[in-house]
Structures are given as structure tokens and as C-alpha cells.
Design an enzyme around this catalytic site. Structure first.
Site, PDB file in Angstrom:
ATOM      1  N   SER A   1      12.088   7.017   7.872  1.00  0.00           N
ATOM      2  CA  SER A   1      11.687   6.728   9.246  1.00  0.00           C
ATOM      3  C   SER A   1      12.161   5.333   9.637  1.00  0.00           C
ATOM      4  O   SER A   1      11.901   4.360   8.932  1.00  0.00           O
ATOM      5  CB  SER A   1      10.159   6.805   9.383  1.00  0.00           C
ATOM      6  OG  SER A   1       9.752   6.421  10.681  1.00  0.00           O
TER       7      SER A   1
ATOM      8  N   GLU B   1       0.820  -1.203   0.000  1.00  0.00           N
ATOM      9  CA  GLU B   1       0.000   0.000   0.000  1.00  0.00           C
ATOM     10  C   GLU B   1       0.860   1.262   0.000  1.00  0.00           C
ATOM     11  O   GLU B   1       1.927   1.309   0.615  1.00  0.00           O
ATOM     12  CB  GLU B   1      -0.949   0.001   1.205  1.00  0.00           C
ATOM     13  CG  GLU B   1      -1.986  -1.110   1.113  1.00  0.00           C
ATOM     14  CD  GLU B   1      -2.995  -1.102   2.244  1.00  0.00           C
ATOM     15  OE1 GLU B   1      -4.170  -1.434   1.983  1.00  0.00           O
ATOM     16  OE2 GLU B   1      -2.611  -0.777   3.394  1.00  0.00           O
TER      17      GLU B   1
ATOM     18  N   CYS C   1       3.516   8.682   1.101  1.00  0.00           N
ATOM     19  CA  CYS C   1       4.042   7.724   2.070  1.00  0.00           C
ATOM     20  C   CYS C   1       4.333   6.416   1.340  1.00  0.00           C
ATOM     21  O   CYS C   1       3.420   5.757   0.824  1.00  0.00           O
ATOM     22  CB  CYS C   1       3.025   7.509   3.189  1.00  0.00           C
ATOM     23  SG  CYS C   1       3.595   6.416   4.516  1.00  0.00           S
TER      24      CYS C   1
ATOM     25  N   CYS D   1       6.590  -4.340  15.919  1.00  0.00           N
ATOM     26  CA  CYS D   1       6.147  -3.294  16.840  1.00  0.00           C
ATOM     27  C   CYS D   1       4.680  -3.545  17.195  1.00  0.00           C
ATOM     28  O   CYS D   1       3.841  -3.719  16.313  1.00  0.00           O
ATOM     29  CB  CYS D   1       6.326  -1.923  16.207  1.00  0.00           C
ATOM     30  SG  CYS D   1       8.061  -1.547  15.808  1.00  0.00           S
TER      31      CYS D   1
ATOM     32  N   CYS E   1       6.513  -6.316   7.280  1.00  0.00           N
ATOM     33  CA  CYS E   1       7.593  -5.706   8.048  1.00  0.00           C
ATOM     34  C   CYS E   1       8.333  -6.774   8.829  1.00  0.00           C
ATOM     35  O   CYS E   1       7.720  -7.656   9.437  1.00  0.00           O
ATOM     36  CB  CYS E   1       7.055  -4.643   9.007  1.00  0.00           C
ATOM     37  SG  CYS E   1       8.364  -3.731   9.865  1.00  0.00           S
TER      38      CYS E   1
ATOM     39  N   CYS F   1       1.527  -1.407  15.694  1.00  0.00           N
ATOM     40  CA  CYS F   1       1.488  -1.157  14.252  1.00  0.00           C
ATOM     41  C   CYS F   1       0.795  -2.304  13.522  1.00  0.00           C
ATOM     42  O   CYS F   1       1.168  -3.476  13.676  1.00  0.00           O
ATOM     43  CB  CYS F   1       2.916  -0.989  13.732  1.00  0.00           C
ATOM     44  SG  CYS F   1       3.011  -0.736  11.941  1.00  0.00           S
TER      45      CYS F   1
ATOM     46  N   CYS G   1      -1.509   6.633   9.917  1.00  0.00           N
ATOM     47  CA  CYS G   1      -0.240   6.111  10.433  1.00  0.00           C
ATOM     48  C   CYS G   1      -0.435   4.798  11.185  1.00  0.00           C
ATOM     49  O   CYS G   1      -1.283   4.689  12.061  1.00  0.00           O
ATOM     50  CB  CYS G   1       0.382   7.162  11.363  1.00  0.00           C
ATOM     51  SG  CYS G   1       1.958   6.673  12.058  1.00  0.00           S
TER      52      CYS G   1
END
Length: 380
Positions: A196, A90, A103, A114, A110, A117, A338
Site C-alpha cells: 500500500s 507495531e 499487517c 497524512c 512514517c 493517520c 487502520c
């Protein structure tokens, strides 16, 4: 067969030199791909005909395919993009007056976990190629050029804050960012391309040596005890090491600052004592703080801090001399805010399967509403 989107300008120049062709043909193709959006060799009219015919049979210019496009009531746009292996990622565009932020994702899923998230809870499949990263920019530019309306349709900023940990895909991400900043491609300023990271110290140090893009750190906690619970990576790279890496990232004479991202989790990291502790942690670290209202997703046990708690937190940090903004939640109605990106892919880690087996069937979603002056907020 080489995908020419995998090369930066220098790489394409070397590609053509290795073919025995003129170096400048690499620059010409680079401009066709990124400045003009041309993916048909026959249309590259400043190349010799024999070279165009050779490329037609021996090279390709392949981009991800758009599976869906969703538009939020606030103007945010989210694209679901299918990759060649049928996985999907995405990408999100956030329009503001005089500014348009894209973004971009760096991984399929990932590699980190975390806790707050949605992407991290989905597991991991693989790193993205340069073509798949810069392809998100190329696709967004093309789609935005077709839109009419009041929102800014131009990409002025790119943030590597989509799916994945960018520094775990170091070489491809750096190459793609170089293309973004190349004047013969997208021409973005080094101040407007931001990476980031969750805090991979060795890679942060390496990035500082070879690139001058802006840096954002997913901090989210004022001490190691809290951070280890929500970001397991902190056990390997604790805050003392992390803060030193942030101090060293920009040259001593530079006035640039690292953006500290801090997601506000009710009852976890949002107390006034946490704000005071955070201010102490960031003392002598060239930084600015971006407070992020938590965006709930299915299966999470976390809740967003109350508005008054976030305002108190902000005031305490401001009183300690820190530059603080509250990120305005954008695109939450299309799950583009986010921490909400998930995509559609085969999770090789089986993390998603393990998590789903532990969550209740019914999940309540809560959205946080905001009021106040516009200068309280920062989109990115």
C-alpha cells in the site's frame, strides 16, 4: 557481523559462495530461518560442523523482540516489537474464517504526514532493515503456532499497510516481499502480498517493472484540492499522474486491479457529489474501491462519516459499475485498526512535538458501530 535475516535466498547463496562454501548451503540456511524457525547454528544439522562453528562466531540471526502482545475482542492481535536501537514498531494479525492477514510495518514512524493517520502524526525515525521487516512475519508465525482457539492461526495474506510508506524503503521492502513469496520460505502467492502506497509515482513505476505483488493506493479523495489537504504528497504527484501509474501497473492483458483505499471522513470527502466525482476519476482505471471507516485517535480533528453516508457513497459507486467493499473495523479496542498504529520511537522530525503543542488536553473518542450482512465488509 552479518544478520542473515537481511538476505533473500539468492543473497544467502552469494554470501556462502563468497566464503568459498557451496552455494546450496545458502538455501539450507534460508530454509532453517524461514521454514523451520531455527535461529541456532548448532541445530542446523545438515551444515558441516566447521561451517556451523564459523557462523557461530561470524554471523548472527537477530529478530526484533516482543515487548507486548494485545488481543482484541474480535480476535485481532497486535505486537509491539523492540528493535536493536530501542525504537519500537507495531505489527497486527487479523483472523477471519479461512484467512489470516498480517499487517506489516516498513518504517519506524512514517516519513509522510497524512493528516488522518496516527502513524503520520507520530513523526519519523528511520527505515526498517530487511531483517526487521521479514522478522515481523517470522515472529507472527511463531506466536500464532502457540495459540489454540477457533480463529485461523495461519498467515495467508501479508499487507504492507503498517507503519510507514513502503516505497520510501524500496529495496528492503522488495527484498522482504520476495522472501514472503519464496516457496522455500513462506510461499505466499503474489496475489496475497499487497503493498500500500500513498502515491510515489516513480517508485510505483519501478515496482511494476521488478515485482508482481498486488498494489493498493491510499487515495482518500476524488480531486486534487481535497487530497492535497489530507495527503501533502499529492502536491508532488497529483491525481492525473497517479491514475496513469495505476493504469500502467499491471500488464494490459492482466485482469488484476489496483485497490483504491478511501477513508471516510465526515464533511470532508463523503458527500454524494464526491462519490460521483470518484467514479469519474476511476473510469478506465482497473480498480476496486475499499471504503474505510475512519478510526479516531488522540489529537485528531476528523470524525468518521455516519453509517448511512457510507452506505449511500457505496451505492453510488456500485451504480457506476465499480466493485466496492466497506472495510470492517478490526482491533479498534487495542488501537490496531487502520491508521491507528503508532509504536514507540524517537521522532527525528519533531513532528509529534509540534502537533502535541497545538492540541487540547481533553480528546473525545467515538467508535462507529456497524450492522448489516457480512458480505458488505472486507477486512483488508
Amino acid at each position: 557481523m552479518s544478520n542473515l535475516f537481511n538476505y533473500d535466498r539468492q543473497g544467502l547463496e552469494a554470501y556462502f559462495t563468497d566464503l568459498g562454501e557451496k552455494r546450496y548451503h545458502g538455501t539450507q540456511v534460508f530454509q532453517w530461518l524461514h521454514q523451520h524457525g531455527v535461529t541456532d547454528f548448532a541445530a542446523m544439522t545438515n551444515l558441516p560442523k566447521r561451517l556451523r562453528e564459523y557462523l557461530q562466531s561470524n554471523a548472527q540471526m537477530t529478530l526484533p523482540e516482543i515487548l507486548s502482545e494485545k488481543k482484541s475482542r474480535d480476535g485481532t492481535i497486535k505486537w509491539l516489537l523492540r528493535l536493536a536501537d530501542a525504537n519500537a514498531i507495531e505489527t497486527v494479525f487479523i483472523p477471519e474464517t479461512g484467512r489470516g492477514t498480517l499487517c506489516v510495518s516498513s518504517q519506524v514512524g512514517c516519513a509522510l504526514n497524512c493528516r488522518f493517520c496516527a502513524t503520520g502524526q507520530q513523526g519519523f525515525n528511520r527505515n526498517l532493515s530487511v531483517a526487521e521487516i521479514i522478522g515481523q512475519v517470522r515472529i507472527a508465525v511463531a506466536q500464532l503456532s502457540k495459540l489454540d482457539g477457533k480463529h485461523d492461526r495461519h498467515i495467508t495474506n501479508v499487507v504492507m499497510m503498517g507503519m510507514g510508506e513502503p516505497l520510501y524503503n524500496f529495496d528492503s521492502v522488495v527484498c522482504a516481499m520476495n522472501i514472503m513469496m519464496d516457496d522455500l520460505a513462506y510461499g505466499l502467492s503474489k496475489y496475497r502480498v499487497t503493498l500500500s502506497t500513498s502515491g510515489l509515482v516513480p517508485e510505483m513505476q519501478r515496482l511494476a517493472e521488478i515485482s508482481d505483488v498486488a498494489l493498493a493506493l491510499s487515495l482518500h479523495a476524488p480531486n486534487d484540492a481535497i487530497r492535497e489537504k489530507i495527503i501533502p504528497l499529492n502536491k508532488k504527484y497529483p491525481l492525473k499522474q497517479l491514475m496513469q501509474a495505476c493504469r500502467d501497473y499491471f500488464p494490459a492483458q492482466s485482469k488484476r486491479q489496483v485497490t483504491m483505499e478511501y477513508v471516510m471522513l465526515k464533511g470532508v470527502n463523503d458527500a454524494p457529489s464526491h462519490a460521483k466525482e470518484l467514479a469519474k476519476l476511476l473510469k478506465n482505471v482497473p480498480s476496486k474501491v475499499n471504503l474505510i471507516p475512519f478510526n479516531p485517535f488522540p489529537g485528531t480533528s476528523y470524525q468518521c462519516s455516519a453509517r448511512h453516508s457510507i452506505n449511500i457513497f457505496k451505492d453510488i459507486l456500485s451504480q457506476q459499475g465499480l466493485n466496492v467493499t466497506i472495510r470492517k473495523t478490526r482491533g479498534d479496542d487495542i488501537e490496531a485498526a487502520c491508521g491507528m498504529l503508532a509504536g514507540d520511537f524517537d521522532d527525528k522530525t519533531k513532528r509529534r512535538q509540534r502537533i502535541l503543542s497545538k492540541i487540547p488536553v481533553k480528546v473525545e473518542h467515538k467508535k462507529t458501530k456497524w450492522s448489516g450482512s457480512s458480505d458488505e465488509f472486507s477486512a483488508i
